[in-house]
Scaffold this active site. Structure first.
Site, PDB file in Angstrom:
ATOM      1  N   GLU A 256     -10.255   1.532   4.249  1.00 53.03           N
ATOM      2  CA  GLU A 256      -9.862   1.063   2.338  1.00 53.03           C
ATOM      3  C   GLU A 256     -10.069  -0.372   1.998  1.00 53.03           C
ATOM      4  O   GLU A 256     -11.155  -1.485   1.916  1.00 53.03           O
ATOM      5  CB  GLU A 256      -9.497   1.894   1.801  1.00 53.03           C
ATOM      6  N   HIS A 257      -8.936  -1.093   2.242  1.00 51.96           N
ATOM      7  CA  HIS A 257      -8.577  -2.306   2.162  1.00 51.96           C
ATOM      8  C   HIS A 257      -8.361  -2.551   4.134  1.00 51.96           C
ATOM      9  O   HIS A 257      -7.628  -2.490   5.042  1.00 51.96           O
ATOM     10  CB  HIS A 257      -7.201  -2.513   1.880  1.00 51.96           C
TER      11      HIS A 257
ATOM     12  N   GLN B  68       1.115  -0.917  -0.247  1.00 50.49           N
ATOM     13  CA  GLN B  68      -0.351  -0.099   0.240  1.00 50.49           C
ATOM     14  C   GLN B  68       1.117   0.709  -0.123  1.00 50.49           C
ATOM     15  O   GLN B  68       0.775   2.263  -0.136  1.00 50.49           O
ATOM     16  CB  GLN B  68      -1.084   0.009   0.910  1.00 50.49           C
TER      17      GLN B  68
ATOM     18  N   HIS C 124       2.612   3.085  -3.040  1.00 54.26           N
ATOM     19  CA  HIS C 124       1.235   3.926  -4.269  1.00 54.26           C
ATOM     20  C   HIS C 124       1.470   5.082  -3.914  1.00 54.26           C
ATOM     21  O   HIS C 124       2.292   6.090  -5.132  1.00 54.26           O
ATOM     22  CB  HIS C 124       0.133   3.514  -3.261  1.00 54.26           C
TER      23      HIS C 124
ATOM     24  N   ASP D 256      -6.813  -6.632  -5.846  1.00 55.16           N
ATOM     25  CA  ASP D 256      -6.130  -5.246  -6.438  1.00 55.16           C
ATOM     26  C   ASP D 256      -5.989  -5.379  -8.139  1.00 55.16           C
ATOM     27  O   ASP D 256      -6.353  -4.822  -9.100  1.00 55.16           O
ATOM     28  CB  ASP D 256      -4.864  -4.539  -6.390  1.00 55.16           C
TER      29      ASP D 256
ATOM     30  N   HIS E 228     -53.005  19.933  -5.670  1.00 55.86           N
ATOM     31  CA  HIS E 228     -52.256  18.624  -5.685  1.00 55.86           C
ATOM     32  C   HIS E 228     -54.015  18.014  -5.037  1.00 55.86           C
ATOM     33  O   HIS E 228     -54.082  16.697  -5.477  1.00 55.86           O
ATOM     34  CB  HIS E 228     -51.380  18.335  -4.553  1.00 55.86           C
TER      35      HIS E 228
END
Lengths: 423, 423
Positions: free
Chosen positions: B319-320, B251, B254, B353, B412
Site C-alpha cells: 500500500e505504502h 504503520q 494502526h 497521510d 441487429h
C-alpha cells in the site's frame, strides 16, 4: 407497444439474477476443488458440464489454423477492420504518468502502469460472440497488459467456435484455454498447473460465472457484473418510425429481460412506432424473446417538451441512448446519464455494438448513473508519487506531526520528528 | 524484528474480515428496516448502537459553529492548508471530455460527467479522523459532484467530534447527518424522509459498514473494501535506521493486523533497524497494538542485490512504499505495484497521510497489483459518444449487418438495413 405520459423510471428497473444460496454453495465448492486439484478438477468439470473429454486445455496452433479455414475470408476482414476501429478509439483513452514540481524541490505525481495479466471470460453455448472478444481484449491490449488469457467452455466435441478463435487471434490473445463456468474463473484467480493466475477477470457469463467472480473478488479484480441490457431512443417528429422500431427490437431480441424505451415529443411518431414494432416483431427469427421483452419492459413515453423528455432519459440512465432529433448535438450537453450516446439516424445501435470503435460493454439497468463503459482505465492502475524536499519538510514537518497527534497517532508524529533529531 | 533472506509475499497476506453469516443476516435486516421505516428506524438504531437519543439527524449551523470554537485555531489553519494541498494535487487528475472527428463526418468521443451525489461514511469511535474526511470529500468536490453527504455515528451525547465537523466544513460538505453503521449505509443507498439517496458511497468503516456496502452495491456504487494497512521500506546503507524504524512503527500502530516490512541490501541497516524497532516500540503509547503487528506481520528482508529487493517489493505490492536509497528516482521505473511511492528520507509516510496532497485511501493487502488510490476518476463517469455520418454508414453498413448475422442477431442486421430501405 404501450404508450404512457411521463415515466417513473423505477418501472423499468429489473432485478439482477444474483443467484441462490444453493448456487453459491456449488460455486464455492467448485472453486475449492480447482484450488486443490488444479487441472484435474478443471477437466473433470469440463467433462461433467460441457460433455467434453479434453486431453489438453490449451487451444493449439492447429486448431487456430483450422478456425481460420472455417471462417469466411470476407468475415475475417470485417473482424480485422472492427478490431482496428476499436483499437484506434481506445488509444484516445490512454493516460500517461504525470508530475508537478515545486520550486522548493517537492515533486508530486501519478505513475500509471498496466496490469500484469488479465483473464477474459467468453461464454459458450449456442451463439458465439466474436464481437465480445474484441471489446474485452482490445482495451487491455491498448493499456499495455503483457499477458491476456482467454477462457471459454468447449462444445461437446472439445472445440471452441471458429469465429471466437479468429477474433481472439486478431485481438492479440496468445493463450486460449478450453474451460468455462465457475471452474474457469477459479483457474484464472488461483492458477493451475497449466493456467497461471491473472490479476483481473473480465467478460460476461451466466449466473455461475457471475457468482464465481464475486467470490474471487479481492484476490483478483473483476469487472462489473452485467445486468439485463437496454436501449432508450429519444426522438422528435423528424425520426423514421420503422428505423426507431427496428432499433428497439435489436435490443429486445437479446433477452426477455432486455428493455426498449422510446421517449418522444411526437404523438404521431409514438403511434407509428407502436404499430411498426408489432409489424416487425412478427417477422423476426427471435420473435418470442423480443415479444416478451417488449411486453414486459418495452414502453413509449410521450412528453410535452424536449426538456421533459430529457429528464425522463436521465432518470432511466440507459445503457444505450439514441438521439434521433433534428439537431441531436444540441441536446448532448443535457444528457447526464447514459452508457453510450448515439447521435442521429445513421448512428443505429449496432454501429457501436460491432464496428465504430466504442466499447459495447456498458453499464446496464440504470448503473450509468455511476459507471462507465469498459475502457483502457480498467486495465491500468495508478500509484501516487511523493518526493518531499528537505525544505518542504522543514517548513511543514511540525504541522504534519500536529495533525497526527490530533488523531491520536503518536508514532506518526515521531516518524516526522525522527528526521529533525538527525539533522 | 525478524530478519530473513528473500521473501515469499504470501507470508504477508492477511485475511480480510469478510464478516460472518450471522452478521450478514443482521445487516440485511437493518437495511430492510431502514428501507421500510426510514428516519424512525435510523433513530432507533442510533439509540440502540450509539446510545444517542436524537431529535434531529442533521448537524445544525450552531453545532458547526461550536465545533470551530472547540478546535485550536492553528489546527484549523493546518487542516485548511492540507485541504488546499489535496485539492491542488487532485486537480491534476481531472479528465476532460474529448472527441475525434473524421473526414467522412464521423465523430467519436467520450463525455465525462461527475456523479450527481456521493455519500461519505466517517467512522465514529474513540479516535476521530479529520484527515480521512478530507481525503474522501476533496476528490469528489474536484470531480464536480454537486451533492456530497457525510454520515457518522454520534457519541452518546448526540454529537460528532469537533475536528471531524471542521474538516467536513473546510472540505465543502453541506449535509452532515448523525448516523452510523449499516443503518447509515442503508439510508444513503435508499433514502429516508430526511436523507436523500446518493449514487455512490465511500469511506472506511467496521465490518457491519463493509457488509452493508457489499449488500447495496449495484443499486449504488461503492469504493473498495479496505483491508489491513501496510508499509514496505526499500532502503540501502544510506538510510538512517532510527528513521526507518519510526516509519515502520507508524504503520504498525494502526492495527494489530497492519504489516511493516523493510527490504534492504544492507545487513548493517537490517540489524540496526531491528534493534531500533524494539527500542522505539517500548516508548509508544499504542505499543501493544504496534508490538502485535510487528510480531505477526513485521519482517526485514535482506537481499543480495537491489534488483532482487525490487522483485520482493513488486511481489508484496505494498500500500505504502518508501524508497530510501542514495538515488531513489533511479528505481522508480522498476516499481510496478505500489499504492503510493514515497521517495527519499524526507518523504516519510505521514507526509502523504496528512499533508502533501496525495490521497491516503490506498489499495491494501497486495491489491495494488490491480487497484489505485482513491482519485477524481472514482467520482466521474464516462459516456461513449458516436455520431456516424451517412457516408460512413453507407460504406460500412453491410459489414455491420454481416457481423450481426454471424452472431445470429437478425434484428441487429435489420436495424441497419432499415436505413437503406428508407434512402
Amino acid at each position: 407497444m404501450k404508450i404512457v405520459n411521463g415515466v417513473d423510471s423505477s418501472y423499468l428497473k429489473r432485478s439482477v439474477d444474483a443467484g441462490t444460496e444453493e448456487q453459491r454453495i456449488i460455486v464455492k465448492d467448485i472453486i475449492a476443488n480447482v484450488k486443490n486439484a488444479g487441472d484435474k478438477a478443471l477437466k473433470e468439470y469440463t467433462l461433467k458440464f460441457d460433455q467434453a473429454d479434453l486431453s489438453s486445455l490449451l487451444v493449439s496452433e492447429e486448431e487456430l489454423e483450422a478456425a481460420y479455414e472455417d471462417v469466411d475470408k470476407e468475415m475475417v476482414a470485417i473482424i480485422e477492420e472492427a478490431a482496428e476501429n476499436i483499437r484506434s478509439y481506445h488509444q484516445n483513452q490512454l493516460k500517461t504518468s504525470w508530475m508537478v514540481t515545486k520550486e522548493d524541490g517537492t515533486i508530486l505525481g501519478q505513475k500509471i502502469t498496466p496490469l500484469d495479466s488479465v483473464g477474459v471470460y467468453v461464454p459458450g453455448g449456442t451463439a458465439a460472440y466474436p464481437s465480445s472478444v474484441l471489446m474485452n481484449v482490445v482495451p487491455a491490449k491498448v493499456a499495455g497488459v503483457a499477458r491476456i488469457v482467454m477462457v471459454s467452455p468447449p462444445n461437446a466435441d472439445g472445440k471452441l467456435p471458429s469465429a471466437v478463435l479468429v477474433a481472439a487471434h486478431i485481438a492479440g490473445v496468445k493463450e486460449i484455454y478450453k474451460a468455462g463456468g465457475a471452474q474457469a474463473v477459479a483457474a484464472l484467480a488461483y492458477g493451475t498447473e497449466t493456467i497461471n493466475s491473472v490479476d483481473k477477470i473480465v467478460g460476461p457469463g451466466n449466473v455461475f460465472v457471475a457468482l464465481a467472480k464475486r467470490e474471487v473478488y479481492g484476490d483478483v479484480d473483476i469487472d462489473m457484473i452485467a445486468g439485463p441490457s437496454e436501449i432508450a431512443v429519444l426522438a422528435d417528429e423528424t425520426a423514421n418510425a420503422n428505423e426507431v422500431a427496428a432499433d428497439l427490437l435489436s435490443q429486445a431480441e437479446h433477452d426477455t429481460r432486455a428493455s426498449a424505451v422510446l421517449v418522444t415529443t411526437s404523438q404521431v411518431l409514438a403511434e407509428q412506432v407502436s404499430a411498426e414494432v408489432e409489424k416487425q416483431l412478427s417477422e423476426l427469427p427471435r420473435k418470442e424473446i423480443a415479444q416478451k421483452s417488449i411486453e414486459d419492459f418495452g414502453l413509449i413515453v410521450l412528453t410535452e417538451t424536449m426538456d421533459l423528455a430529457i429528464e425522463s432519459i436521465n432518470a432511466i440512465a440507459p445503457e444505450h441512448l439514441e438521439i434521433i432529433t433534428e439537431n441531436p448535438f444540441e441536446l448532448l450537453g443535457k444528457i447526464k446519464h447514459a452508457g453510450a450516446i448515439f447521435l442521429g439516424r445513421y448512428s443505429s445501435e449496432p454501429v457501436g455494438d460491432y464496428f465504430a470503435g466504442t466499447n459495447h460493454v456498458l453499464p446496464t439497468n440504470g448503473t450509468a448513473r455511476f459507471s462507465s463503459p469498459l475502457n483502457v482505465d480498467d486495465f491500468q492502475k495508478k500509484s501516487s508519487v511523493i518526493s518531499y524536499s528537505e525544505k518542504a519538510f522543514v517548513l511543514n514537518g511540525q504541522k504534519i506531526a500536529a495533525f497526527a497527534r490530533l488523531e491520536g497517532l503518536e508514532a506518526h508524529a515521531r516518524a516526522i520528528e525522527a528526521r529533525y533529531k538527525n539533522k
